[in-house]
Design a protein around this motif. Structure first.
Motif: not given
Length: 142
Positions: A53-64, A88-94
């Protein structure tokens, strides 16, 4: 032998005690919902959001443990139904990879997978119901 009746106020007090002692999160999904949701996740979500559920950095967001997952259910349902095209931005990461819409999933499948996601990967949130999905889907048609 004569039966002794229990006073109504004693019965009411006992019911109140039982209700107050129940787990406050009565909306936690049962195991069958989690199993069905996990199967939908494996087919529809796993390749982008990954097994953990942690996604892929810079591509697919985490679900955790994100506000997107733990926040309002209505918004999460809309994302599954309509997809997401803007970053989308999540905790400073887009995250830039668009998410396709999943209108082919039934209301129950969407409810199951979102309940699974909201209660996996370290998340603890109320379950999503098929009724909630149906309501959001109907709003989209207006």
């Amino acid at each position: 032998m004569r039966r002794r009746l229990i006073p109504v106020n004693v019965v009411i007090a006992a019911l109140v005690f039982v209700l107050l002692s129940l787990d406050p999160d009565q909306s936690k999904p049962p195991p069958v919902v989690m199993e069905r949701g996990k199967a939908v996740y494996a087919k529809e979500c796993l390749s982008c959001h990954q097994q953990d559920g942690l996604g892929v950095q810079g591509m697919n967001p985490p679900l955790a443990k994100t506000a997107w997952v733990l926040g309002p259910k209505r918004e999460l349902i809309k994302i599954v139904l309509n997809g997401l095209t803007e970053p989308i931005e999540i905790e400073g990461d887009t995250f830039h990879n668009p998410m396709p819409p999943h209108p082919h999933l039934t209301d129950q499948q969407i409810a199951d997978v979102l309940s699974y996601v909201r209660n996996s990967f370290g998340n603890k949130a109320s379950a999503v119901t098929a009724r909630e999905v149906k309501k959001v889907r109907a709003e989209k048609k207006i």
